[in-house]
Scaffold this motif. Structure first.
Motif, PDB file in Angstrom:
ATOM      1  N   LEU A   1      76.229  33.174 -30.697  1.00 23.93           N
ATOM      2  CA  LEU A   1      75.114  34.005 -30.237  1.00 23.93           C
ATOM      3  C   LEU A   1      73.829  33.199 -30.238  1.00 23.93           C
TER       4      LEU A   1
ATOM      5  N   ILE B   1      70.870  42.606 -26.733  1.00 23.42           N
ATOM      6  CA  ILE B   1      71.655  42.025 -27.823  1.00 23.42           C
ATOM      7  C   ILE B   1      73.075  42.577 -27.843  1.00 23.42           C
ATOM      8  N   SER B   2      73.224  43.864 -27.615  1.00 19.43           N
ATOM      9  CA  SER B   2      74.567  44.455 -27.609  1.00 19.43           C
ATOM     10  C   SER B   2      75.431  43.835 -26.520  1.00 19.43           C
TER      11      SER B   2
ATOM     12  N   GLU C   1      70.391  36.695 -33.072  1.00 16.46           N
ATOM     13  CA  GLU C   1      70.746  36.904 -34.465  1.00 16.46           C
ATOM     14  C   GLU C   1      69.555  37.427 -35.260  1.00 16.46           C
TER      15      GLU C   1
ATOM     16  N   GLN D   1      68.682  41.150 -34.451  1.00 19.51           N
ATOM     17  CA  GLN D   1      69.684  42.162 -34.756  1.00 19.51           C
ATOM     18  C   GLN D   1      69.371  42.844 -36.075  1.00 19.51           C
TER      19      GLN D   1
ATOM     20  N   LEU E   1      81.233  47.916 -32.962  1.00 20.56           N
ATOM     21  CA  LEU E   1      81.837  46.875 -32.135  1.00 20.56           C
ATOM     22  C   LEU E   1      83.179  47.320 -31.586  1.00 20.56           C
TER      23      LEU E   1
ATOM     24  N   PHE F   1      85.157  36.823 -33.590  1.00 23.16           N
ATOM     25  CA  PHE F   1      84.157  37.488 -34.430  1.00 23.16           C
ATOM     26  C   PHE F   1      83.865  36.651 -35.684  1.00 23.16           C
TER      27      PHE F   1
ATOM     28  N   GLU G   1      81.192  35.802 -37.012  1.00 21.23           N
ATOM     29  CA  GLU G   1      80.031  36.251 -37.788  1.00 21.23           C
ATOM     30  C   GLU G   1      80.374  37.420 -38.710  1.00 21.23           C
TER      31      GLU G   1
ATOM     32  N   SER H   1      81.996  37.778 -27.492  1.00 23.07           N
ATOM     33  CA  SER H   1      83.308  38.139 -28.023  1.00 23.07           C
ATOM     34  C   SER H   1      84.389  38.003 -26.951  1.00 23.07           C
TER      35      SER H   1
ATOM     36  N   GLN I   1      74.964  40.807 -25.229  1.00 23.62           N
ATOM     37  CA  GLN I   1      75.219  39.421 -25.635  1.00 23.62           C
ATOM     38  C   GLN I   1      76.438  39.338 -26.550  1.00 23.62           C
ATOM     39  N   LYS I   2      76.488  40.236 -27.534  1.00 23.17           N
ATOM     40  CA  LYS I   2      77.594  40.214 -28.493  1.00 23.17           C
ATOM     41  C   LYS I   2      78.917  40.528 -27.802  1.00 23.17           C
ATOM     42  N   ARG I   3      78.896  41.474 -26.871  1.00 23.17           N
ATOM     43  CA  ARG I   3      80.112  41.828 -26.146  1.00 23.17           C
ATOM     44  C   ARG I   3      80.613  40.657 -25.303  1.00 23.17           C
TER      45      ARG I   3
END
Length: 244
Positions: free
Chosen positions: A86, A55-56, A91, A94, A100, A202, A204, A63, A58-60
């Motif tokens: 995402l 997940i980390s 989601e 998480q 971040l 960002f 979200e 972004s 994915q978020k990176r």
């Protein structure tokens, strides 16, 4: 399209060499998966591939790609403003908040007011209502401090050096954010912040999420919970216990 990666990274002067290398890797992987043609279909295919990563990660990646897509749109390299989301399962999974990489907040923006609001929250942990109430008389650039007056409570916060340059041009006003000498409404502030966060990839995040990023950064720097509570203007550390 690939030459756009170098041009994109050149504009991110505040990033460390390691962060730039991470961006480069993620963006090259992005183009490897979608090819040279960016479309709704190719982006959906890429999003489906993201579920393979943590997940980390994915978020990176989301972004980085959203910032790159916005860059391409601004430069006229693509005709539409695309953005990734995402995967839904990410989601839902998480549970625990994570720190971040918000270094892009220091880059130029089409929403300068939203940018400064975001910086004041992430760097000082301020609430939007506190930001809107700030007067230039509450700012002392020489001593690098900011005074927050709220009800019967007053607290003094140290201003990070990079923020001084952001605040200096506003010192001839009454409020940091004003129109005709009067402070803006909370609705205005939230619109500016929302537009800025979308621009930086960002969407979200919210004011509350940015305040949590301040807390997470303080904890990363080994600041005591009682000291964090004091900076935030909290009377107890109860709401911070979950970060232990």
């Amino acid at each position: 399209m690939r030459e756009g990666i170098s041009a994109f990274l050149e504009e991110k002067q505040n990033l460390s060499s390691n962060s730039k290398q991470s961006y480069k890797y993620d963006l090259e992987q992005f183009l490897d998966l979608i090819g040279e043609r960016i479309s709704d279909t190719s982006l959906k295919i890429y999003q489906a591939q993201l579920s393979k990563f943590k997940i980390s990660a994915q978020k990176r990646k989301v972004s980085a790609c959203n910032q790159f897509l916005y860059f391409l749109y601004q430069k006229g390299k693509i005709g539409n403003f695309y953005r990734l989301e995402l995967p839904k399962q990410a989601e839902k999974k998480q549970d625990k908040s994570e720190l971040l990489d918000l270094s892009s907040f220091w880059q130029e923006s089409s929403f300068p007011e939203g940018r400064l609001i975001a910086l004041l929250i992430t760097e000082l942990g301020l609430l939007p209502s506190e930001i809107l109430a700030l007067k230039t008389s509450d700012v002392n650039l020489d001593f690098q401090v900011l005074r927050i007056n709220k009800a019967s409570q007053q607290r003094i916060l140290s201003l990070p050096t990079p923020l001084l340059a952001e605040l200096k041009p506003l010192m001839d006003q009454t409020y940091l954010f004003e129109r005709a000498g009067k402070s803006y409404s909370r609705q205005w502030a939230f619109r500016q912040l929302e537009s800025f966060l979308k621009e930086k990839g960002f969407p979200e995040l919210s004011a509350q999420g940015l305040r949590e990023q301040f807390i997470l950064r303080q904890i990363e720097e080994k600041v005591d919970l009682y000291e964090i509570a004091k900076k935030l203007g909290l009377k107890t550390v109860l709401t911070l216990e979950k970060y232990r």
